[in-house]
Design an enzyme around this catalytic site. Structure first.
Site, mmCIF file in Angstrom:
data_model
loop_
_atom_site.group_PDB
_atom_site.id
_atom_site.type_symbol
_atom_site.label_atom_id
_atom_site.label_comp_id
_atom_site.label_asym_id
_atom_site.label_seq_id
_atom_site.Cartn_x
_atom_site.Cartn_y
_atom_site.Cartn_z
ATOM 1 N N GLU A 1 0.844 -1.208 0.000
ATOM 2 C CA GLU A 1 0.000 0.000 0.000
ATOM 3 C C GLU A 1 0.872 1.247 0.000
ATOM 4 O O GLU A 1 2.030 1.185 0.407
ATOM 5 C CB GLU A 1 -0.829 0.052 1.307
ATOM 6 C CG GLU A 1 -1.826 -1.045 1.437
ATOM 7 C CD GLU A 1 -2.382 -1.125 2.862
ATOM 8 O OE1 GLU A 1 -2.300 -0.149 3.620
ATOM 9 O OE2 GLU A 1 -2.892 -2.196 3.200
ATOM 10 N N LYS B 1 2.247 4.530 1.588
ATOM 11 C CA LYS B 1 2.392 5.004 2.967
ATOM 12 C C LYS B 1 2.081 6.494 2.964
ATOM 13 O O LYS B 1 2.844 7.305 2.435
ATOM 14 C CB LYS B 1 3.817 4.746 3.461
ATOM 15 C CG LYS B 1 4.054 5.168 4.879
ATOM 16 C CD LYS B 1 5.348 4.559 5.362
ATOM 17 C CE LYS B 1 5.911 5.138 6.638
ATOM 18 N NZ LYS B 1 5.218 6.134 7.355
ATOM 19 N N ASP C 1 1.671 10.136 4.301
ATOM 20 C CA ASP C 1 2.425 10.895 5.298
ATOM 21 C C ASP C 1 1.495 11.862 6.029
ATOM 22 O O ASP C 1 1.362 13.021 5.656
ATOM 23 C CB ASP C 1 3.552 11.657 4.592
ATOM 24 C CG ASP C 1 4.574 12.168 5.579
ATOM 25 O OD1 ASP C 1 4.496 11.803 6.758
ATOM 26 O OD2 ASP C 1 5.453 12.941 5.163
ATOM 27 N N TYR D 1 -6.653 2.121 6.647
ATOM 28 C CA TYR D 1 -5.741 1.089 6.159
ATOM 29 C C TYR D 1 -5.755 -0.209 6.960
ATOM 30 O O TYR D 1 -5.014 -1.135 6.629
ATOM 31 C CB TYR D 1 -4.314 1.610 5.997
ATOM 32 C CG TYR D 1 -3.721 2.293 7.219
ATOM 33 C CD1 TYR D 1 -3.555 1.622 8.416
ATOM 34 C CD2 TYR D 1 -3.303 3.623 7.131
ATOM 35 C CE1 TYR D 1 -3.017 2.260 9.519
ATOM 36 C CE2 TYR D 1 -2.758 4.269 8.231
ATOM 37 C CZ TYR D 1 -2.611 3.579 9.417
ATOM 38 O OH TYR D 1 -2.088 4.209 10.497
ATOM 39 N N LYS E 1 10.743 3.087 2.766
ATOM 40 C CA LYS E 1 10.617 4.538 2.656
ATOM 41 C C LYS E 1 11.447 5.065 1.499
ATOM 42 O O LYS E 1 12.519 4.540 1.201
ATOM 43 C CB LYS E 1 11.096 5.196 3.956
ATOM 44 C CG LYS E 1 10.282 4.774 5.173
ATOM 45 C CD LYS E 1 9.553 5.894 5.840
ATOM 46 C CE LYS E 1 10.429 6.928 6.458
ATOM 47 N NZ LYS E 1 9.694 7.874 7.279
ATOM 48 N N CYS F 1 13.698 51.507 0.642
ATOM 49 C CA CYS F 1 13.517 52.928 0.962
ATOM 50 C C CYS F 1 14.645 53.470 1.830
ATOM 51 O O CYS F 1 14.688 54.655 2.118
ATOM 52 C CB CYS F 1 12.169 53.154 1.634
ATOM 53 S SG CYS F 1 12.131 52.570 3.336
ATOM 54 N N CYS G 1 10.749 47.234 8.463
ATOM 55 C CA CYS G 1 10.883 48.604 7.983
ATOM 56 C C CYS G 1 9.603 49.324 8.393
ATOM 57 O O CYS G 1 8.510 48.869 8.067
ATOM 58 C CB CYS G 1 11.034 48.598 6.457
ATOM 59 S SG CYS G 1 10.646 50.175 5.688
HETATM 60 S S1 IVH Z 1 -0.154 0.056 8.736
HETATM 61 C C1 IVH Z 1 0.401 -2.143 12.626
HETATM 62 N N1 IVH Z 1 -0.559 1.232 6.442
HETATM 63 O O1 IVH Z 1 2.896 4.987 8.862
HETATM 64 C C2 IVH Z 1 0.299 -1.550 11.290
HETATM 65 N N2 IVH Z 1 0.452 2.487 8.173
HETATM 66 O O2 IVH Z 1 5.600 4.813 10.024
HETATM 67 C C3 IVH Z 1 -0.135 -0.160 11.370
HETATM 68 N N3 IVH Z 1 0.905 4.816 7.591
HETATM 69 O O3 IVH Z 1 1.984 4.755 12.236
HETATM 70 C C4 IVH Z 1 0.283 0.687 10.275
HETATM 71 N N4 IVH Z 1 0.112 4.729 5.543
HETATM 72 O O4 IVH Z 1 0.522 6.166 10.690
HETATM 73 C C5 IVH Z 1 -0.072 1.365 7.691
HETATM 74 N N5 IVH Z 1 -1.022 2.172 4.372
HETATM 75 C C6 IVH Z 1 -0.547 2.289 5.607
HETATM 76 C C7 IVH Z 1 -0.024 3.509 6.083
HETATM 77 C C8 IVH Z 1 0.474 3.551 7.387
HETATM 78 C C9 IVH Z 1 0.659 5.509 6.469
HETATM 79 C C10 IVH Z 1 1.559 5.375 8.775
HETATM 80 C C11 IVH Z 1 0.943 4.982 10.078
HETATM 81 C C12 IVH Z 1 2.054 4.392 10.895
HETATM 82 C C13 IVH Z 1 3.252 4.965 10.221
HETATM 83 C C14 IVH Z 1 4.472 4.133 10.450
#
Ligand code: IVH
Length: 688
Positions: free
Chosen positions: A131, A133, A135, A246, A334, A431, A444
């Site tokens: 999936e 991630k 931010d 998610y 990441k 100025c 200023c």
């Molecule tokens: S799963 C136990 N899925 O990334 C599993 N997290 O760095 C729980 N995040 O704290 C997380 N997109 O806030 C999951 N598709 C995704 C996500 C995701 C963003 C965030 C989440 C987590 C952080 C970890």
């Protein structure tokens, strides 16, 4: 109340929920925004007629209630663990090998698992769901019988802040979720997901903050986190936060066998699930899917800082378990934040509309996240000193939230010794008048500074303010440099001959411009207030002021005390407004605007809610555990009460905290009602 009304209301709510799902989850709206608004209006009308039928899960009930003094803490039923991160493909492969090793080992040692051939086969065929991630900020949502009960932040993983009121304002969070087949409605369901601020909203918010001379958010994640932690959900509602769900947290039956099924069910219930998840059958496929998003993610309207790789089978989740910090079945891959190295050619100073000097680094052009970057903001002069940035330095630049270029750090090893430290300017670069330091800013103070005048006129004509089409920076530069106008009020005395001969102007554009100027005279009062360019007053505050005073004259005549009593207007803003209207130069400009025939009256004066403590006068003394003074004042003001600093016979209540001052004695002498913390809290509760 007939049965008909109940049915009609429920029918409208069901329709709205259905269309919410089409719009937010399936991305396939079936009706226009207008038609949707009509449904909402109809529901609002019926609920006004039958207020006893209003339920908290009604689509009309996203924003309600008053600001809270602080958040209560909630314990998570299942801890919200973090996830292990990596930046390397090799570590992703190792993650896959580790899972296989662990499963094999566990099965060999577990006599309860029959040693049949299928077991080994299962370990060989691990499916992963990959999936995006997102931010943003991790949150959890608790539903009982389909109704949203509570939502909280992650906090320390075990306990978070109850931010339910703020989460209710997030339009794609269902207040009641759908279940076609009532038998499969889970009695309890916890949804986990990420709250984020779309890039466009982030840019809009920062633009507004810039207008108000308020510090900008560094990136969309900070802006989302800040918005979720506001004590007043009315403000959160304006931020347009969004959810991506998610995972399920706690749920009371275990009919799902895989993570994919959970995602599909979440979608079915009406939760927004990011559409770009993929089921992969081996690690090579996982890696190639992760890499395929490294560039594509930049076309999305939200920030994606990596990919999350999850084992699909929930049975395997159980078998693998968690360490104290993170589940063993998930890993995030990441992306490296994109950075570039370039040289600082010069540090230039920009003069803002209220005279603030801002340093800007001029860079040797460099490619960064798909665009050419040749300037970077340095925020303020202290930052130059803190990062020891010198002219000629090689620096690392990054885009904050991939949007605003920033200087991250100096590469000191590359210094040759001829880099020039930046000297704080003593005079305005335009100025030449003396500048003064105000906190971290240099300013200023010359009201006739042409740099400021240009900025003020640009701002006055801009889309958020008077919205004068065609009145752009190039034209404004010429008008001020040629002394045709001095300030924004002079715009209204421009004649055809003044502008027709200017560069990039012609007969037609000159006529269009004059028409646009004329049209702007009728604009709403709040836009005019915003356009004036009063320090700290952005478009939102302008709306509040217009709603409260109704006319420009009343605003101009208000005292600091009167302004401070308005909810959302703090003392800094109040003083700035009074200063603006008492300055002889600005007074002249404002009166020129009035003689030009500009509308100075609000068309729709907003009414303030009436509450128990409306118009009552409060004085606060001592400290109230858990609350800041500002929080207490905001709550009182929002309920229509007033806060003043001295006790007099006009005072209705004295709120007493720990170590009260002499005000307590004075209040006793005058026989004023004295409230301790609990009594105060009770009064507020009753007024809500
Ligand atoms: S799963 C136990 N899925 O990334 C599993 N997290 O760095 C729980 N995040 O704290 C997380 N997109 O806030 C999951 N598709 C995704 C996500 C995701 C963003 C965030 C989440 C987590 C952080 C970890």
């Amino acid at each position: 109340m007939g049965k008909k009304a109940i049915e009609e209301i429920e029918d409208l709510r069901a329709k709205i929920r259905y269309h919410d799902k089409k719009y937010y989850v399936e991305n396939m709206p079936e009706i226009t925004d207008y038609e949707y608004d009509q449904l909402m209006k109809e529901l609002e009308k019926l609920e006004r007629a039958y207020p006893q039928l209003i339920t908290p899960d009604s689509p009309t009930q996203r924003v309600s209630g008053e600001p809270v003094l602080s958040f209560t803490s909630v314990e998570h039923r299942i801890p919200m663990l973090s996830i292990e991160n990596t930046y390397s493909e090799e570590e992703l492969k190792e993650f896959d090998r580790r899972i296989r090793r662990m499963l094999k080992h566990a099965r060999q040692n577990d006599s309860s698992v029959p040693a049949r051939a299928g077991n080994v086969g299962l370990v060989d065929e691990i499916e992963y769901v990959v999936e995006l991630k997102i931010d943003g900020v991790a949150i959890t949502l608790w539903y009982e019988k389909g109704i949203f009960i509570r939502g909280a932040t992650r906090g320390d993983g075990f306990k978070g802040d109850d931010v339910t009121a703020n989460l209710r304002t997030v339009k794609n969070i269902p207040l009641r979720f759908l279940c076609t087949d009532n038998k499969s409605m889970p009695s309890v369901l916890e949804i986990r997901g990420e709250i984020y601020l779309p890039n466009k909203e982030f840019q809009r918010l920062n633009r507004e903050r810039e207008e108000a001379d308020e510090p900008q958010f560094a990136n969309p994640r900070n802006a989302a986190a800040g918005s979720l932690k506001l004590l007043d959900s009315h403000i959160t509602a304006k931020r347009n936060l969004r959810l991506f769900a998610y995972a399920f947290g706690y749920y009371e039956d275990d009919k799902f066998a895989s993570h994919i099924e959970c995602l599909e069910a979440a979608k079915e219930f009406g939760f927004p699930v990011n559409p770009y998840y993929k089921l992969c059958t081996n690690m090579d496929e996982v890696i190639s899917y992760c890499n395929s998003w490294e560039n594509k993610r930049k076309n999305l309207d939200y920030q994606v800082d990596g990919m999350v790789v999850k084992v699909n089978s929930l049975k395997l989740h159980d078998e693998l378990g968690s360490t104290s910090k993170a589940p063993r079945w998930v890993m995030s891959y990441k992306y490296h934040p994109e950075e570039a190295i370039t040289r600082i050619e010069a540090i230039k100073i920009q003069v803002g509309k209220t005279g603030t000097l801002t340093p800007v680094a001029e860079l040797s052009s460099v490619q960064l996240s798909g665009t050419t970057v040749s300037r970077a903001t340095l925020h303020n002069f202290d930052e130059i000193e803190r990062k020891d940035i010198r002219i000629g330095d090689y620096v690392v630049v990054q885009k904050a939230g991939e949007i605003i270029p920033q200087v991250v750090r100096v590469i000191k090893e590359k210094r040759k010794g001829n880099e020039k430290p930046f000297n704080l300017p003593k005079r305005c670069p335009v100025c030449k008048s003396d500048v003064l330091k105000e906190e971290v800013y240099l300013r200023c103070y010359n009201p006739l500074c042409t740099a400021q005048a240009k900025r003020r006129v640009m701002y006055f004509a801009s889309r958020n303010a008077m919205d004068i089409e065609g009145f752009g920076p190039a034209l404004i530069e010429q008008l001020i440099d040629k002394n045709i106008i001095e300030d924004y009020a002079d715009i209204y005395s421009l004649r055809f001959d003044d502008i027709e001969s200017l560069e990039r102007m012609g007969e037609k554009s000159a006529r269009n411009l004059l028409n646009a100027i004329e049209k702007s005279k009728d604009i709403d009062l709040h836009r005019l207030i915003c356009a004036l360019g009063i320090q700290h007053v952005g478009s939102h505050a302008a709306e509040v002021l217009s709603g409260h005073f109704g006319t420009l004259d009343k605003l101009a005549g208000a005292s600091v005390e009167e302004l401070e009593e308005i909810y959302e207007i703090g003392s800094v803003m109040a003083r700035s407004i009074v200063k603006f209207f008492s300055n002889s130069h600005t007074r002249k400009v404002v009166s020129k605007l009035k003689s030009a025939g500009i509308n100075t009256k609000a068309t729709n004066k907003k009414l303030r809610p009436v509450s128990n403590i409306a118009k009552k006068s409060f004085v606060i003394t001592g400290t109230l555990n858990g609350y800041t003074r500002k929080e207490i004042e905001d709550v009182i003001k929002n309920l229509g009460g007033k806060v003043s600093s001295t006790v007099s016979n006009k005072t209705d209540f004295l709120v007493v905290g720990e170590s009260p001052g002499s005000k307590l004695e004075r209040a006793k002498e005058l026989g004023i009602t004295i409230l301790n913390k609990e009594e105060f809290e009770n009064l507020i509760k009753k007024s809500n």
